[in-house]
Design a protein around this motif. Structure first.
Motif, PDB file in Angstrom:
ATOM      1  N   ARG A  15     -46.379 -31.353  46.986  1.00 46.65           N
ATOM      2  CA  ARG A  15     -45.453 -30.908  45.067  1.00 46.65           C
ATOM      3  C   ARG A  15     -44.893 -32.992  45.760  1.00 46.65           C
ATOM      4  N   ASP A  17     -42.136 -34.195  43.709  1.00 42.71           N
ATOM      5  CA  ASP A  17     -40.928 -35.003  42.450  1.00 42.71           C
ATOM      6  C   ASP A  17     -40.314 -33.674  44.579  1.00 42.71           C
ATOM      7  N   ARG A  19     -39.360 -30.443  45.354  1.00 43.51           N
ATOM      8  CA  ARG A  19     -39.063 -29.416  44.695  1.00 43.51           C
ATOM      9  C   ARG A  19     -39.816 -28.278  46.110  1.00 43.51           C
ATOM     10  N   ASN A  20     -38.472 -27.257  46.013  1.00 44.48           N
ATOM     11  CA  ASN A  20     -39.734 -26.875  47.594  1.00 44.48           C
ATOM     12  C   ASN A  20     -40.375 -25.188  46.278  1.00 44.48           C
ATOM     13  N   SER A  21     -39.925 -24.918  44.556  1.00 46.88           N
ATOM     14  CA  SER A  21     -40.693 -24.278  44.113  1.00 46.88           C
ATOM     15  C   SER A  21     -40.872 -24.889  42.591  1.00 46.88           C
ATOM     16  N   ASP A  26     -45.893 -24.532  35.364  1.00 45.99           N
ATOM     17  CA  ASP A  26     -45.901 -25.772  36.815  1.00 45.99           C
ATOM     18  C   ASP A  26     -47.290 -25.681  37.002  1.00 45.99           C
ATOM     19  N   HIS A 176     -35.912 -22.071  34.808  1.00 47.73           N
ATOM     20  CA  HIS A 176     -35.231 -23.692  34.040  1.00 47.73           C
ATOM     21  C   HIS A 176     -34.465 -23.070  33.396  1.00 47.73           C
ATOM     22  N   ASP A 329     -30.248 -23.708  37.925  1.00 46.86           N
ATOM     23  CA  ASP A 329     -30.943 -24.943  38.707  1.00 46.86           C
ATOM     24  C   ASP A 329     -30.804 -26.202  38.603  1.00 46.86           C
ATOM     25  N   THR A 330     -30.076 -26.337  37.372  1.00 49.00           N
ATOM     26  CA  THR A 330     -29.606 -27.563  36.771  1.00 49.00           C
ATOM     27  C   THR A 330     -28.566 -28.272  36.581  1.00 49.00           C
TER      28      THR A 330
END
Length: 338
Positions: A15, A17, A19-21, A26, A176, A329-330
């Motif tokens: 990854r 970015d 992120r761990n998701s 994606d 998201h 998440d945001t």
């Protein structure tokens, strides 16, 4: 034994970015690695990408009268077949169906997985892979009291005259949230009152007015709760704030459901003295960073959050104000003050 032949199997994701998701659309990029304790003939290395939801609970009394309720949803199930490609590469192509979730009904996702050859030498072997997650409004990963939403990546190593050895890795999938939805950054407010009863019930009402700056928060964020009290009674009132997670599980018909409430955070404010009017205070409530996201996209498993503000008046009476909030998440910015 096969377990002694292959050791130290790992799936490593790359990854860039931080992120761990993963989320819809994606690219899953990484490599598998394992050690062989001797020269081994491998007929194929396959991969399977799955996403589904399951719920199950029982209800009723004893004596064999308990009823079982369950439901299952499959979001996608992409299965792999090894094909030979030029330059000595093997191409794993996934075919799957995902009609229910408004993705392409036939998904074609290539994995570059292994070099050509049937015999692998003793030692460490590393093979890269890549594949896009299908597009769709899939719910976030979740493990609940009576059900779960899981996404898994399974690697199968196949040898002649042996059962396939499968290695399963669970993916942390995040749906998201569209932070442009109206109302997510709008302030919330509410009020309630109660009249503490003495012998003749002639007390004035105790009033609680509560406001927060917005509706949507992220795990780990702190909620600033502004409370205004009016306590004309002769009793001391103590404000308490609680974050509750409500898990609701359904059968497909929606005729049966099961609910579970979990208290995730709790904080108590300073006591409000007797015979006071319109005293204001701020209470800070920290949302646990481990809290799951709100889930509303799944027809059999829903996760909601409620902030409960309660003002205890003496031993028996209490005033309660409830706020439904969303965990996403945001980060969402609240409206600037006027």
């Amino acid at each position: 034994m096969f377990e002694q032949t292959i050791r130290n199997f790992k799936i490593n994701f790359i990854r860039h970015d931080g992120r761990n998701s993963f989320s819809s659309g994606d690219q899953i990029i990484g490599h598998i690695s394992f050690d062989l304790t001797k020269e081994t003939k491998i007929t194929s290395i396959t991969m399977r990408l799955k996403g589904n939801a399951n719920v199950h609970w029982t209800a009723g009394g004893g004596g064999g009268t308990r009823k079982h309720y369950s439901a299952r949803l499959d979001f996608f199930d992409l299965k792999g077949v090894i094909l030979q490609e030029d330059r000595g590469m093997l191409l794993l192509v996934l075919f799957g169906r995902s009609d229910t979730w408004q993705t392409n009904s036939h998904c074609l996702c290539p994995f570059i997985i292994a070099t050509r050859g049937t015999k692998l030498q003793l030692g460490t072997h590393v093979y890269p892979f890549t594949c896009p997650l299908p597009l769709g409004n899939f719910p976030s990963s979740f493990h609940g009291v009576h059900g779960k939403i899981v996404y898994t990546l399974t690697v199968g190593i196949n040898r002649p005259w042996h059962m396939s050895k499968d290695f399963v890795t669970e993916l942390n999938f995040v749906n998201h949230t569209d932070t442009n939805q109206p109302g997510l950054n709008a302030p919330l407010s509410g009020s309630n009152s109660v009249t503490p009863c003495s012998l003749w019930c002639n007390s004035s009402p105790v009033t609680l007015t509560v406001s927060v700056a917005k509706k949507a928060f992220t795990p780990g964020e702190t909620v600033k709760i502004f409370c205004e009290f009016s306590n004309p009674s002769s009793k001391t009132a103590t404000p308490k704030v609680k974050l509750q997670q409500k898990q609701t599980f359904y059968t497909h018909s929606k005729r049966n459901r099961k609910m579970a409430i979990k208290n995730l955070a709790y904080v108590s404010g300073e006591p409000v003295g007797a015979q006071v009017s319109y005293v204001g205070t701020e209470i800070m409530l920290a949302i646990p960073s481990s809290a799951s996201l709100t889930i509303s996209e799944c027809s059999i498993l829903v996760v909601d959050y409620i902030i409960e503000v309660k003002l205890h008046v003496g031993a028996l009476d209490e005033v309660v104000v409830l706020f439904p909030i969303i965990l996403c998440d945001t980060p969402v910015q609240s409206y600037p003050p006027v």
